[in-house]
Design an enzyme around this catalytic site. Structure first.
Site, PDB file in Angstrom:
ATOM      1  CB  ILE A  96       0.541  38.621  -0.506  1.00  3.47           C
ATOM      2  CG1 ILE A  96      -0.385  38.570  -1.714  1.00  3.47           C
ATOM      3  CG2 ILE A  96       0.605  39.985   0.133  1.00  3.47           C
ATOM      4  CD1 ILE A  96      -1.853  38.861  -1.391  1.00  3.47           C
ATOM      5  CE1 TYR A  97       7.107  41.023  -1.833  1.00  3.86           C
ATOM      6  CE2 TYR A  97       6.798  39.061  -0.497  1.00  3.86           C
ATOM      7  CZ  TYR A  97       7.263  40.348  -0.644  1.00  3.86           C
ATOM      8  OH  TYR A  97       7.880  40.966   0.406  1.00  3.86           O
ATOM      9  N   GLY A 106      -4.912  41.784 -11.674  1.00  2.75           N
ATOM     10  CA  GLY A 106      -5.830  41.290 -10.647  1.00  2.75           C
ATOM     11  C   GLY A 106      -5.341  40.055  -9.914  1.00  2.75           C
ATOM     12  CG  LEU A 107      -2.447  37.640 -11.631  1.00  2.23           C
ATOM     13  CD1 LEU A 107      -1.110  37.157 -12.196  1.00  2.23           C
ATOM     14  CD2 LEU A 107      -3.535  36.623 -11.881  1.00  2.23           C
ATOM     15  N   GLY A 108      -2.930  39.847  -7.554  1.00  3.02           N
ATOM     16  CA  GLY A 108      -2.790  40.128  -6.124  1.00  3.02           C
ATOM     17  C   GLY A 108      -4.126  39.994  -5.424  1.00  3.02           C
ATOM     18  CG  ASN A 135       5.409  48.250  -1.021  1.00  4.37           C
ATOM     19  OD1 ASN A 135       4.913  48.758  -2.018  1.00  4.37           O
ATOM     20  ND2 ASN A 135       5.662  46.955  -0.928  1.00  4.37           N
ATOM     21  CE1 TYR A 142      -1.524  43.473   1.025  1.00  2.39           C
ATOM     22  CE2 TYR A 142       0.126  45.010   1.802  1.00  2.39           C
ATOM     23  CZ  TYR A 142      -0.207  43.805   1.230  1.00  2.39           C
ATOM     24  OH  TYR A 142       0.774  42.925   0.869  1.00  2.39           O
TER      25      TYR A 142
END
Length: 171
Positions: A96-97, A106-108, A135, A142
């Protein structure tokens, strides 16, 4: 600005290859040697390898577009395509990048929402992923989404052996 997420087929091989290489380099290039980074990029994102993954019925890719431009992507694995756990009750978010240019918008979260939507539609009981222990930005993201750390596994970038935390979100 028009933002949408679209499942990829073979027609998306070139933009997926380019975005995969770009986002991995942006995210991890400064923390890895140039040789290790190049080895990883050449292996993981070789067009033949991505083509095979696009054709794998247990994997799926989604490109996130903003203003008609690919800004991020998501790779999901089921059952035997999972990189570690291989649980039919789970959906793995392997990648997921979001490209650096588009981060902080807010795209992630949109990509993660897509993963949750798919997992629920497929009646999965949880989502899991691996994230590099160094990271911190991703770990915080998350955790904000409700993921908890449940273990660890080794992830190789070229000759460098790194520790990824395994994180899980119950559905």
């Amino acid at each position: 600005m028009d933002i949408f997420c679209k499942q990829c087929g073979l027609e998306a091989l070139q933009p997926l290859t380019e975005l995969s290489r770009k986002t991995f380099q942006e995210t991890f290039g400064a923390q890895n040697t140039p040789a290790d980074m190049q080895a990883y990029l050449d292996n993981a994102f070789h067009p033949d390898k991505l083509r095979a993954q696009l054709l794998n019925q247990n994997s799926s890719f989604y490109l996130l577009y903003t203003g008609g431009v690919p800004a991020g992507y998501l790779k999901l694995n089921r059952g035997p395509a999972q990189s570690d756990i291989n649980d039919e009750a789970a959906l793995e978010v392997e990648r997921i990048y979001v490209a650096r240019k588009w981060q902080g918008r807010g795209l992630g979260r949109r990509l993660m929402d897509k993963a949750v939507e798919i997992a629920r539609a497929e009646h999965k009981t949880y989502i899991w992923l691996g994230v590099w222990e160094k990271n911190k930005k991703a770990l915080a993201f998350y955790e904000r989404q409700g993921f908890i750390r449940t273990g660890a596994h080794t992830f190789s970038v070229g000759d460098s052996k790194q520790t990824d935390y395994i994180m899980r979100l119950g559905l």
